[in-house]
Design an enzyme around this catalytic site. Structure first.
Site, PDB file in Angstrom:
ATOM      1  CE1 TYR A  76      51.441   2.652  -4.614  1.00  0.00           C
ATOM      2  CE2 TYR A  76      53.815   2.833  -4.344  1.00  0.00           C
ATOM      3  CZ  TYR A  76      52.718   2.415  -5.070  1.00  0.00           C
ATOM      4  OH  TYR A  76      52.900   1.753  -6.260  1.00  0.00           O
ATOM      5  CD  GLU A 113      48.471   8.283  -8.890  1.00  0.00           C
ATOM      6  OE1 GLU A 113      48.274   7.706  -7.809  1.00  0.00           O
ATOM      7  OE2 GLU A 113      48.391   7.691  -9.994  1.00  0.00           O
ATOM      8  CE  LYS A 173      53.408  -1.058  -8.734  1.00  0.00           C
ATOM      9  NZ  LYS A 173      52.594  -1.775  -7.717  1.00  0.00           N
ATOM     10  CG  HIS A 187      50.733   3.208  -9.915  1.00  0.00           C
ATOM     11  ND1 HIS A 187      49.908   3.121  -8.828  1.00  0.00           N
ATOM     12  CD2 HIS A 187      50.507   4.434 -10.472  1.00  0.00           C
ATOM     13  CE1 HIS A 187      49.212   4.245  -8.710  1.00  0.00           C
ATOM     14  NE2 HIS A 187      49.562   5.058  -9.705  1.00  0.00           N
ATOM     15  CG  ASN A 198      51.177  -5.171  -8.375  1.00  0.00           C
ATOM     16  OD1 ASN A 198      52.080  -4.352  -8.462  1.00  0.00           O
ATOM     17  ND2 ASN A 198      50.065  -4.945  -7.702  1.00  0.00           N
TER      18      ASN A 198
HETATM   19  N1  UDP Z   1      50.349  -3.885  -2.188  1.00  0.00           N
HETATM   20  C1  UDP Z   1      50.993  -4.877  -1.443  1.00  0.00           C
HETATM   21  N2  UDP Z   1      50.228  -5.696  -0.654  1.00  0.00           N
HETATM   22  C2  UDP Z   1      48.877  -5.560  -0.558  1.00  0.00           C
HETATM   23  C3  UDP Z   1      48.234  -4.556  -1.302  1.00  0.00           C
HETATM   24  C4  UDP Z   1      49.002  -3.736  -2.110  1.00  0.00           C
HETATM   25  O1  UDP Z   1      52.213  -5.010  -1.510  1.00  0.00           O
HETATM   26  O2  UDP Z   1      48.234  -6.342   0.191  1.00  0.00           O
HETATM   27  C5  UDP Z   1      51.147  -3.007  -3.057  1.00  0.00           C
HETATM   28  C6  UDP Z   1      51.042  -3.438  -4.525  1.00  0.00           C
HETATM   29  O3  UDP Z   1      52.303  -3.242  -5.156  1.00  0.00           O
HETATM   30  C7  UDP Z   1      49.993  -2.469  -5.056  1.00  0.00           C
HETATM   31  C8  UDP Z   1      50.367  -1.201  -4.287  1.00  0.00           C
HETATM   32  O4  UDP Z   1      50.682  -1.671  -2.985  1.00  0.00           O
HETATM   33  O5  UDP Z   1      50.051  -2.321  -6.460  1.00  0.00           O
HETATM   34  C9  UDP Z   1      49.278  -0.156  -4.219  1.00  0.00           C
HETATM   35  O6  UDP Z   1      48.119  -0.729  -3.676  1.00  0.00           O
HETATM   36  P1  UDP Z   1      46.675  -0.341  -4.216  1.00  0.00           P
HETATM   37  O7  UDP Z   1      45.675  -0.885  -3.253  1.00  0.00           O
HETATM   38  O8  UDP Z   1      46.618   1.129  -4.511  1.00  0.00           O
HETATM   39  O9  UDP Z   1      46.563  -1.226  -5.556  1.00  0.00           O
HETATM   40  P2  UDP Z   1      46.699  -0.827  -7.112  1.00  0.00           P
HETATM   41  O10 UDP Z   1      46.011   0.507  -7.297  1.00  0.00           O
HETATM   42  O11 UDP Z   1      48.163  -0.784  -7.453  1.00  0.00           O
HETATM   43  O12 UDP Z   1      45.978  -1.930  -7.849  1.00  0.00           O
HETATM   44 MG    MG Z   2      46.267   2.261  -6.248  1.00  0.00          MG
END
Ligand code: UDP
Ligand code: MG
Length: 152
Positions: free
Chosen positions: A50, A127, A10, A116, A113
């Site tokens: 997303y 994806e 990211k 991805h 974070n």
């Molecule tokens: N995210 C965020 N706030 C939240 C939850 C998710 O900004 O409360 C963002 C974060 O960058 C995350 C991405 O949205 O990695 C995708 O969310 P997902 O639940 O799919 O988590 P991941 O699969 O990345 O662990």
């Molecule tokens: Mg995810």
């Protein structure tokens, strides 16, 4: 052994010079890089990627963040690639991610974070197709004689 998954390194990771360190984690684990490219995510691509989060209150910030500068997309290949990659990445909220995971070691945020990773085999297929054309993926041989027993 041919399982593949998608990683997106990211914008925060590029900004902080972490691309090499992050990619090394997957190489050192024994995974093969089947494809890698830098790209600028559009708003449309962010909404598609997303889609499950578009209605969340944090989505506008997520879209702004993910489209703010280029990202690095990587296809990782190897044994149980989807599940093992998610373990290496760690939970979404990096503040709670264990040390030794990418998010645990490099971030203290739920949104910034650093990486991805696809969350299931079905998602991974979709994806990978979203970010890579077939000719951008490579099927070369990695000498894994010292990584696995012959029956694994
Ligand atoms: N995210 C965020 N706030 C939240 C939850 C998710 O900004 O409360 C963002 C974060 O960058 C995350 C991405 O949205 O990695 C995708 O969310 P997902 O639940 O799919 O988590 P991941 O699969 O990345 O662990
Ligand atoms: Mg995810």
């Amino acid at each position: 052994m041919k399982e593949r998954t998608l990683l997106l390194i990211k914008p925060d990771a590029l900004q902080r010079g972490l691309v090499g360190d992050i990619l090394s984690r997957f190489e050192h684990k024994g995974f093969k890089i089947a494809g890698v490219k830098m790209l600028q995510m559009s708003k449309e691509l962010s909404k598609e990627h997303y889609a499950h989060l578009v209605s969340k209150p944090f989505y506008p910030d997520l879209e702004k963040f993910m489209t703010s500068q280029p990202i690095v997309a990587v296809v990782i290949e190897g044994k149980e690639a989807v599940e093992v990659t998610r373990l290496i990445v760690g939970p979404t909220n990096a503040s709670k991610a264990p040390g030794g995971t990418v998010r645990g070691d490099f971030s203290n945020s739920t949104s910034r974070n650093v990486i991805h990773a696809s969350d299931s085999k079905e998602t991974a297929e979709k994806e990978i197709h979203r970010f890579f054309k077939p000719h951008e993926l490579f099927d070369y041989k990695l000498n894994d004689a010292f990584l696995y027993a012959s029956d694994e």
